[in-house]
Design an enzyme around this catalytic site. Structure first.
Site, mmCIF file in Angstrom:
data_model
loop_
_atom_site.group_PDB
_atom_site.id
_atom_site.type_symbol
_atom_site.label_atom_id
_atom_site.label_comp_id
_atom_site.label_asym_id
_atom_site.label_seq_id
_atom_site.Cartn_x
_atom_site.Cartn_y
_atom_site.Cartn_z
ATOM 1 N N GLU A 249 -10.744 -2.683 1.470
ATOM 2 C CA GLU A 249 -10.369 -2.836 0.143
ATOM 3 C C GLU A 249 -9.968 -4.396 -0.181
ATOM 4 O O GLU A 249 -10.758 -4.959 -1.111
ATOM 5 C CB GLU A 249 -9.247 -1.910 -0.318
ATOM 6 C CG GLU A 249 -9.729 -0.568 -0.297
ATOM 7 C CD GLU A 249 -8.783 0.570 -0.931
ATOM 8 O OE1 GLU A 249 -7.468 0.008 -1.077
ATOM 9 O OE2 GLU A 249 -9.206 1.739 -0.829
ATOM 10 N N GLU B 36 -5.691 3.860 8.035
ATOM 11 C CA GLU B 36 -5.271 3.332 6.602
ATOM 12 C C GLU B 36 -5.123 1.802 6.668
ATOM 13 O O GLU B 36 -5.790 1.149 5.703
ATOM 14 C CB GLU B 36 -3.843 4.146 6.432
ATOM 15 C CG GLU B 36 -3.133 3.343 4.918
ATOM 16 C CD GLU B 36 -4.518 3.931 3.650
ATOM 17 O OE1 GLU B 36 -4.373 2.801 2.785
ATOM 18 O OE2 GLU B 36 -5.139 4.724 3.785
ATOM 19 N N GLU C 178 0.990 -1.277 0.023
ATOM 20 C CA GLU C 178 -0.076 0.155 0.096
ATOM 21 C C GLU C 178 0.847 1.221 -0.102
ATOM 22 O O GLU C 178 1.577 1.483 0.903
ATOM 23 C CB GLU C 178 -1.031 -0.066 1.285
ATOM 24 C CG GLU C 178 -1.722 -1.021 1.340
ATOM 25 C CD GLU C 178 -3.133 -0.894 0.145
ATOM 26 O OE1 GLU C 178 -3.333 -0.064 -0.492
ATOM 27 O OE2 GLU C 178 -3.486 -2.133 -0.286
#
Length: 133
Positions: A92, A85, A44
């Site tokens: 996701e 995050e 990420e």
């Protein structure tokens, strides 16, 4: 507590995987947590960027002339953005695991995770701005 519905495959029984206790459970949990941090770092870009932001802001928070309470806020707020995050990336990944097809609910879930991160970044700007202004 035993699973009331026994699995035909003991390797798939989630309760069997949670059978550790004491120090062994803590050690395994710590390893899974480190695996998650490493996965976020490797996969990420947003996590890496926020980590860099934390590596800048936290030392600065330790150097500026503010009260202890203000210093705590200056340190906690960027850390919250990292936590958000991690949740956003987990959402996701779970959505993509289920299906890569475009679906309104998938988009909604991903957009909500993104909105949470936007609010976390706004919290950083607001907190730092109010304390240092």
């Amino acid at each position: 507590m035993k699973n009331p519905i026994p699995s035909s495959n003991p390797h798939l029984d989630a309760h069997a995987l949670k059978g550790r206790e004491g120090i062994a459970r803590i050690a395994h949990a710590a390893k899974y947590s480190l695996d998650g941090l490493l996965a976020a770092y490797r996969g990420e870009a947003a996590f890496r960027q926020l980590l860099l932001l934390n590596l800048v802001l936290i030392p600065v928070a330790c150097l500026v002339a503010v009260t202890r309470a203000e210093r705590v806020l200056l340190i906690i707020v960027p850390l919250i953005s990292l936590i958000v995050e991690l949740f956003n990336s987990a959402i996701e990944a779970a959505i993509d695991r289920v299906s890569l097809a475009i679906h309104p609910l998938s988009k909604q879930a991903k957009d909500m995770g993104s909105a949470a991160q936007m609010l976390a970044l706004l919290l950083i700007a607001l907190t730092w701005g109010l304390i240092l202004a």
